[in-house]
Design a protein around this motif. Structure first.
Motif, PDB file in Angstrom:
ATOM      1  N   GLY A   1       1.006  -1.213   0.111  1.00 49.91           N
ATOM      2  CA  GLY A   1       0.022  -0.183   0.013  1.00 49.91           C
ATOM      3  C   GLY A   1       0.737   1.435   0.176  1.00 49.91           C
ATOM      4  N   ASN A   2       0.632   2.154   0.953  1.00 50.50           N
ATOM      5  CA  ASN A   2       1.342   3.353   1.127  1.00 50.50           C
ATOM      6  C   ASN A   2       2.765   3.009   1.314  1.00 50.50           C
ATOM      7  N   THR A   3       3.128   1.910   2.146  1.00 49.49           N
ATOM      8  CA  THR A   3       4.330   1.649   2.615  1.00 49.49           C
ATOM      9  C   THR A   3       4.609   0.086   2.395  1.00 49.49           C
ATOM     10  N   GLU A   4       5.653  -0.323   1.632  1.00 45.34           N
ATOM     11  CA  GLU A   4       5.907  -1.719   1.206  1.00 45.34           C
ATOM     12  C   GLU A   4       7.092  -1.951   1.981  1.00 45.34           C
ATOM     13  N   THR A   5       6.964  -2.984   2.996  1.00 42.62           N
ATOM     14  CA  THR A   5       8.083  -3.609   3.711  1.00 42.62           C
ATOM     15  C   THR A   5       8.140  -4.991   3.802  1.00 42.62           C
ATOM     16  N   THR A   6       9.253  -5.669   3.699  1.00 43.05           N
ATOM     17  CA  THR A   6       9.314  -7.081   3.907  1.00 43.05           C
ATOM     18  C   THR A   6      10.462  -7.231   4.963  1.00 43.05           C
ATOM     19  N   THR A   7      10.036  -8.350   6.017  1.00 48.71           N
ATOM     20  CA  THR A   7      11.053  -8.452   6.963  1.00 48.71           C
ATOM     21  C   THR A   7      10.659 -10.151   7.407  1.00 48.71           C
ATOM     22  N   LEU A   8      11.701 -10.665   7.210  1.00 52.87           N
ATOM     23  CA  LEU A   8      11.836 -12.263   7.373  1.00 52.87           C
ATOM     24  C   LEU A   8      13.039 -12.539   8.798  1.00 52.87           C
ATOM     25  N   LYS A   9      12.453 -13.330   9.634  1.00 54.90           N
ATOM     26  CA  LYS A   9      13.607 -13.672  10.703  1.00 54.90           C
ATOM     27  C   LYS A   9      13.073 -15.169  10.902  1.00 54.90           C
TER      28      LYS A   9
ATOM     29  N   VAL B   1      11.829   2.718  -0.612  1.00 51.80           N
ATOM     30  CA  VAL B   1      12.342   4.205  -0.427  1.00 51.80           C
ATOM     31  C   VAL B   1      12.094   4.843  -1.556  1.00 51.80           C
ATOM     32  N   GLU B   2      11.975   6.294  -1.213  1.00 47.21           N
ATOM     33  CA  GLU B   2      11.660   7.100  -2.557  1.00 47.21           C
ATOM     34  C   GLU B   2      13.223   7.736  -3.141  1.00 47.21           C
ATOM     35  N   ASN B   3      13.250   7.515  -4.308  1.00 44.41           N
ATOM     36  CA  ASN B   3      14.396   8.147  -4.836  1.00 44.41           C
ATOM     37  C   ASN B   3      14.252   9.860  -5.158  1.00 44.41           C
ATOM     38  N   ASP B   4      15.236  10.571  -5.492  1.00 42.27           N
ATOM     39  CA  ASP B   4      15.235  12.124  -5.545  1.00 42.27           C
ATOM     40  C   ASP B   4      14.593  12.415  -6.755  1.00 42.27           C
ATOM     41  N   ASP B   5      14.102  11.610  -7.683  1.00 50.54           N
ATOM     42  CA  ASP B   5      13.352  11.852  -8.932  1.00 50.54           C
ATOM     43  C   ASP B   5      11.974  11.462  -8.942  1.00 50.54           C
ATOM     44  N   GLY B   6      11.750  10.959  -7.428  1.00 50.83           N
ATOM     45  CA  GLY B   6      10.290  10.476  -7.150  1.00 50.83           C
ATOM     46  C   GLY B   6      10.006   9.068  -7.310  1.00 50.83           C
ATOM     47  N   THR B   7      10.691   8.320  -7.967  1.00 51.59           N
ATOM     48  CA  THR B   7      10.617   7.153  -8.069  1.00 51.59           C
ATOM     49  C   THR B   7      10.689   6.160  -6.993  1.00 51.59           C
ATOM     50  N   LYS B   8      10.154   5.281  -6.873  1.00 53.95           N
ATOM     51  CA  LYS B   8      10.340   4.111  -5.558  1.00 53.95           C
ATOM     52  C   LYS B   8      11.092   2.947  -5.864  1.00 53.95           C
ATOM     53  N   ASP B   9      11.990   2.598  -5.114  1.00 57.80           N
ATOM     54  CA  ASP B   9      12.676   1.320  -5.193  1.00 57.80           C
ATOM     55  C   ASP B   9      12.749   0.460  -3.787  1.00 57.80           C
ATOM     56  N   LYS B  10      12.727  -0.724  -3.867  1.00 59.54           N
ATOM     57  CA  LYS B  10      12.950  -1.569  -2.674  1.00 59.54           C
ATOM     58  C   LYS B  10      14.438  -1.614  -2.470  1.00 59.54           C
ATOM     59  N   GLN B  11      14.885  -1.471  -1.388  1.00 62.36           N
ATOM     60  CA  GLN B  11      16.357  -1.878  -0.707  1.00 62.36           C
ATOM     61  C   GLN B  11      16.368  -2.356   0.406  1.00 62.36           C
ATOM     62  N   ARG B  12      17.749  -3.195   0.297  1.00 68.42           N
ATOM     63  CA  ARG B  12      17.715  -3.864   1.775  1.00 68.42           C
ATOM     64  C   ARG B  12      18.101  -2.909   2.700  1.00 68.42           C
ATOM     65  N   THR B  13      17.593  -3.116   3.879  1.00 67.29           N
ATOM     66  CA  THR B  13      18.001  -2.281   5.203  1.00 67.29           C
ATOM     67  C   THR B  13      18.612  -3.093   6.132  1.00 67.29           C
ATOM     68  N   ASN B  14      18.442  -4.515   6.199  1.00 64.53           N
ATOM     69  CA  ASN B  14      18.931  -5.071   7.346  1.00 64.53           C
ATOM     70  C   ASN B  14      19.148  -6.555   6.605  1.00 64.53           C
ATOM     71  N   GLU B  15      20.241  -7.208   7.023  1.00 62.82           N
ATOM     72  CA  GLU B  15      20.617  -8.454   6.523  1.00 62.82           C
ATOM     73  C   GLU B  15      21.544  -9.053   7.349  1.00 62.82           C
ATOM     74  N   LYS B  16      21.262 -10.312   8.067  1.00 61.89           N
ATOM     75  CA  LYS B  16      22.404 -10.718   8.830  1.00 61.89           C
ATOM     76  C   LYS B  16      22.124 -12.161   9.217  1.00 61.89           C
ATOM     77  N   TYR B  17      23.110 -12.964   8.853  1.00 65.05           N
ATOM     78  CA  TYR B  17      23.196 -14.444   9.280  1.00 65.05           C
ATOM     79  C   TYR B  17      24.231 -14.790  10.274  1.00 65.05           C
ATOM     80  N   ALA B  18      23.856 -15.966  10.976  1.00 66.60           N
ATOM     81  CA  ALA B  18      24.605 -16.269  12.133  1.00 66.60           C
ATOM     82  C   ALA B  18      24.604 -17.978  12.319  1.00 66.60           C
TER      83      ALA B  18
END
Length: 263
Positions: free
Chosen positions: A44-52, A79-96
């Motif tokens: 919707g207005n915000t797209e987020t995917t988190t898996l643990k 996230v919204e880029n400077d030109d107004g387009t939206k892309d999905k970016q990794r914001t957290n990734e960790k494996y142990a």
């Protein structure tokens, strides 16, 4: 592609289920396996995917108690880029991954341990960390509904700075992408309180003390039983590094809600 790594944990859980059933038929309580999984996907207005996810295996032998763990977390945000387009970016990734063997001593509730772990963290203070340690453990409190154990020992840590690290050595040379190693002292406190038949509180604190950095990890969790094998877990994790680059925060926190299946 990265999402598939955490999906493997779920698949491994299903595959291990048959193995655990066979083991229990031969000897009760020799193997204890728990799997943990949580997912948050919004649109919707915000797209987020988190898996643990994670898997923990306990192997009880006559003289040894062994523990094997695999954990992972992956998060994408829109996230919204400077030109107004939206892309999905990794914001957290960790494996142990970690393994520990506890050798039981004749003294009641005491053991010698050997421990090894490796962490790959794409957004942490260090890109990767490997630790080996050995030492002595003792149960300090052993009541019917609660217990407290402590471990302490020397170890060695080998770690890599992030490729974009702004840290420099004593000569002013950049440490970005460089590896370092140091002798550390490792300590752990593990507290469990069985509040009732359906609720359990746990507190785990580990400290890795070294000349370069002191790393402290804490997990505070409450588990509520849904049925005989399924539990809901609410956890608050804190990771603090005493020495980090100027562009990094010294403390990372994480609040999670997961399902835990035991077999």
């Amino acid at each position: 592609m990265k999402l598939k790594l955490l999906s493997i944990l779920v698949a491994a859980t299903a595959a291990t289920n048959a193995f655990a059933d066979d083991a229990e038929q031969v000897e009760q309580k020799t193997w204890e396996v728990t799997s943990e999984l949580g997912a948050i996907i919004t649109s919707g207005n915000t797209e987020t995917t988190t898996l643990k996810g994670g898997i923990k295996v306990l192997h009880h032998l006559e003289r040894w108690n062994n523990e094997y763990k695999i954990d992972g977390i992956y998060k994408e945000d829109e996230v919204e880029n400077d030109d107004g387009t939206k892309d999905k970016q990794r914001t957290n990734e960790k494996y142990a991954i970690s393994a520990q063997g506890n050798y039981k001593l004749n003294e009641k509730h005491s053991h010698l341990f050997i421990y090894g772990s490796h962490v790959s963290d794409y957004f942490g203070a260090y890109r990767s960390e490997s630790v080996v340690s050995a030492g002595y453990g003792l149960r300090l409190l052993n009541e019917k509904t609660m217990w407290l154990s402590a471990e302490i020992g020397p170890g060695y840590k080998y770690f890599k700075y992030p490729d974009v690290s702004t840290e420099v050595d004593e000569n002013g040379n950049s440490l970005a992408g460089e590896y370092e190693g140091e002798i550390i002292a490792l300590g752990k406190l593990d507290y469990n309180w069985q509040i009732s038949d359906n609720a359990r509180f746990t507190q785990l604190v580990t400290v890795e003390y070294g000349d370069t950095n002191t790393k402290t990890r804490s997990e505070t969790a409450l588990l509520a039983k849904i049925n005989g094998s399924l539990q809901m877990k609410v956890a608050y994790n804190i990771i603090n590094n005493s020495d980090v680059a100027d562009d990094k925060e010294s403390t990372d926190t994480e609040t999670s809600l997961t399902l835990v299946y035991s077999f």
